[in-house]
Scaffold this active site. Structure first.
Site, PDB file in Angstrom:
ATOM      1  N   GLY B 149       0.788  -1.375  -0.003  1.00 28.72           N
ATOM      2  CA  GLY B 149      -0.057  -0.144  -0.007  1.00 28.72           C
ATOM      3  C   GLY B 149       0.995   1.260  -0.186  1.00 28.72           C
ATOM      4  N   CYS B 150       0.124   2.343  -0.455  1.00 30.89           N
ATOM      5  CA  CYS B 150       1.063   3.598  -0.499  1.00 30.89           C
ATOM      6  C   CYS B 150       1.498   3.968   1.165  1.00 30.89           C
ATOM      7  CB  CYS B 150       0.202   4.851  -1.036  1.00 30.89           C
ATOM      8  SG  CYS B 150      -1.409   5.119  -0.404  1.00 30.89           S
TER       9      CYS B 150
END
Lengths: 334, 334, 334, 334
Positions: B149-150
């Site tokens: 995930g970012c």
């Protein structure tokens, strides 16, 4: 009809001073008697700020002449420069609301650690910290009110109910402010191309609003060392504080009720079910707050959103003036 | 000259998929063999995203036909929808980099607490968490890589050096993301008029990236429950994590040196003296980090800035593909 | 492998100079031999502009020392200040691409009506107007190239096909530019709080790019007096010209075909079916154009979008240098 | 104290309807009797739009029940859907201000060329075009007022003084609008990532506000075919029209005086020396205008700035209601 109170804004060329002028220019109980500035003298305020629509001209300050006509002055000078002017005004018996940090910290030593040598320490004792939700009655009888910093305003309103209940264990405050908070000076930092499509922290790790928040938390019974970090976000007006609280014990009380009780009847505090956005309070004197408990960690998260130029500066000045002169607290700002 | 590896992007109509397509379309070692999508089929990608300049047409997925021609696939489906497709691709021996959360959490129970029933738990064991700075060699031999995930990407790079030294006591992460992080779907939240001149938190207090960060911190020797909160800020691409760390003990070591040692030779980690801005890393695969100790409180503050669509998604996919196929790690993204 | 051409950027602290430095620093055929500036000397460019990632230090100009080592120089000085420096460089046989307006207007009188006394009129005859799509062969053999203004670049590419066919009757150009076009100087105009949520025109009615556009339209056979107005819009990079053309006669030819023919094979001109957005060309050397005929009025509307810092300045410099030194026209900018 | 006039907003979930509701909710002479909507029924308006602070609930329209209680209704429906509702309201003798285009064009044929079959042509004769600066007395006695489009409002105020003097030869209008002008619908066009850092034209070359502008210019004595183009710029509220006028003859009169005479005493028109910015009029009912003559070409350029949601929609509705009910023209909006 009673005579309106005569007030001047000294330092009206900056963002906070100019907005204060706009609010007072349309205020039913005050007469905006003069605008002075240290730049742009001779220009009309509506030339610098067309949207404020205040057709008055910025003058050089002439202390004796101006003070003789005034019931009150709003001082919007930088810290260090403000205190000597405030002292001169108080000598002439002019009531003052000061937008600088010079009279916010009661302890001269703390001020001097974070700012500079204090130019008028003798006035510290009479200054009242101008957060109406906390010091309403003291402000009403004060002659010198130190208008709070924008971040402390939001942080103290967000954390106050927990602080007064003795619930604060450890506090981290991550704040985000629009660029108007950096002031009118054109610098690399306030250049559109720097701020646009950007987010970054500044004044890490010693932002000067830290001791102000600590002082007032302590006064509410929570003597803590907090961590406070401010970020610049690409918008004009608006400020959000995200407060991360480790509770003093694993308290289980209903936090929404605690906040509802704490702020019942407060005209300028608004409780929200979900996280507030700064758009929700733009151009208002309102602080909008939500409180959340993370059941997984026990940590409590409180968000407080204000307009940094309004509740964080100019409209809070007017709220304070209203209290000092016996006007309705929301006159001119509701 | 060796044949280029054939790769498809499945789910190429969204922001992350489309950018992955752009990077692969110009990559010297990969051939972008197909683009599929669940919306906009029949349209060319350069019609949806002119600035990517990829003149290929979005197709319906035809699994057998497509898989037969592929060495690898990038899957950009939502969580839950991704896992079955990944399973089908793995059955056909196609290597996969998956942009969804479906294979990021090694523990099925944790996944199911935060997401939904897991559609393909049998594949969890073979998935490698695709953070190259942490799992470079595992990625090189992997057939299924779960692209992080970012927020975890930025947070783990920011906190990794402290975690591995056993220094993390308590961690609060306050994250700010541009609106592209909310995806291509046109909603009230992504409407310009909602996001412009606004800042607010969302998914409080249970953002789904929390367990992903905790899993990887634990893997580095720091089994903690963290507090993680995400905010939306009015910009397009860019993400900043501000990490507030209570150190495990009053460690006094030189943190700048610790970080310099930890990231020496890393091509996509950059250390900065002052707080990084997201502009500094826009359109790059770089994570820019600064570390600060607050002498007053002992707390350590670490900032990590990435481009959420690049290092937080698409360019990290390419970095992973490069490792999986023995290309230079920075090919096509440096 | 041939030696790379040695080039310096003089005036590298501003937006256009700094981006030129970034492009040349990574160019396969040029060696970025020096960066000089009139402010910020001694600072590294990657300190001023982290995202450009050019780890070179800004120096004071030492003309003899610098010129001795150079094949070419890019001059990014303000008009009036540029010409004397260009003259000194030409005396030392250094080829020059000049970003200022000093050598764009062939007629000294016109220059002096719109700017100031010309500091080096003797060089006007040898200067070539650096719009490659128009003067490709002249640029290839030039020693002094005047890089076009940003607005003329977009306007001339948008109007060229009509001008060359003798179709232009009357022309109004309404241009919109991002704030980077106003330069790096921190002023009231470039302050975030001024530009954000705002649009307004400036330099009305005599913007200095007007005679430059008229000169080049005349050179294409369309000697007109045009109306040109520029507006500032709240974005960083990007520029759109909306051109309103009264046709010379009620010509009925197929305009899309006319444009397709005119720009067939041009690597940096892109024709679009619908109105182009400036996002479509951000960070590229491309001008994206659409042409529309309003059947109701007979008027033709042409839109041209560029990135004002790229095709409007720095990447066009590199395109010109490529032509002057026999490199591929798109080297380092495609 | 007289009873307040009872008014409802039908279609209050959209941007213009919601702002109208906010203004009427605080209006001294109107009672906001109901809010209806076609989406979000059952939700409170302050949930959809916290900053409007209107604690009323959106209802389904129940025509007989609602109409029986109303003196007036504001209809904020899309064109085509509005006319039948307006007809029903008029049958029940409810006065109407209609925000749609359905009653703006007096000529049914023109309406049907640009929109659709007219659903209630029988009402066209009684509708008054609600531009108070032009039709003040007609509005005062009207029962059905067609609130002007946002672009026509700004364009007609900008061009009116020239039109009435017979000076307009040829007119090009290049308009720029904030994204709120595109409405509340979440679409690709209104997605933050599409609009941010972008500028582009839309509805080229046949924007529907064109015939509305032409109709009213003709009514002022200037029967022209104009060129009108609208652009979307990355801001929330605000609209600028840049009008390029070829004068009918080489008239030499003093244009600033002409405009000053034309707008003397107008409470909501403001003349500026330099080009107005949309920030100057944000959240106001004001149109700010500047006029410039280009001596070189003889062309005249007029800029008009409004807030598209205020003077371009909601506050102009209130201005019209004030006139229709004999209130002070600026009540509730000054």
């Amino acid at each position: 009809m009673p005579r309106r109170h005569r007030v001047a804004v000294l330092g009206a060329a900056g963002f906070a001073g100019a907005l204060t002028a706009r609010l007072l220019y349309r205020h039913p109980s005050f007469e905006l008697a003069a605008l002075t500035a240290r730049t742009d003298v001779g220009r009309r305020l509506d030339e610098l700020y067309p949207h404020h629509r205040v057709p008055l001209t910025l003058e050089d300050l002439d202390l004796d002449r101006h003070a003789a006509r005034l019931d009150a002055a709003v001082v919007a000078y930088p810290h260090g420069a403000s205190a000597p002017l405030v002292a001169s005004l108080r000598e002439r018996d002019v009531k003052v609301v000061d937008l600088s940090a010079d009279f916010r910290l009661r302890d001269r030593d703390v001020y001097e650690q974070w700012y500079c040598e204090h130019p008028a320490p003798g006035l510290l004792a009479e200054a009242v910290y101008g957060l109406p939700e906390r010091y309403r009655s003291e402000i009403a009888s004060a002659s010198l009110v130190a208008n709070p910093g924008c971040y402390p305003t939001a942080a103290l309103l967000a954390l106050g109910p927990l602080a007064r209940e003795g619930l604060l264990g450890d506090v981290v405050i991550d704040a985000k402010s629009g660029v108007s908070g950096a002031g009118r000076a054109a610098t690399d930092k306030t250049h559109f191309v720097t701020a646009d499509e950007n987010v970054n922290a500044y004044s890490v790790p010693r932002h000067r609003h830290t001791p102000e928040i600590e002082q007032e938390l302590a006064a509410m019974g929570a003597p803590l060392r907090i961590t406070f970090t401010a970020h610049l976000v690409p918008l004009d007006q608006g400020e959000l504080v995200s407060c991360y609280v480790t509770m003093h014990d694993r308290d289980e009380r209903d936090l929404e009720r605690l906040y509802a009780d704490a702020y019942r009847g407060e005209p300028f505090v608004e409780l929200a079910a979900g996280p507030p956005g700064v758009r929700d309070v733009r151009d208002t004197n309102i602080c909008r707050i939500s409180v959340h408990r993370d059941a997984r960690t026990g940590r409590v998260i409180v968000f407080g959103a204000i307009d940094n130029l309004w509740k964080g500066a100019a409209s809070q000045v007017v709220q304070n003036l209203n209290l000092m002169f016996g006007c309705g607290e929301g006159e001119g700002i509701a």
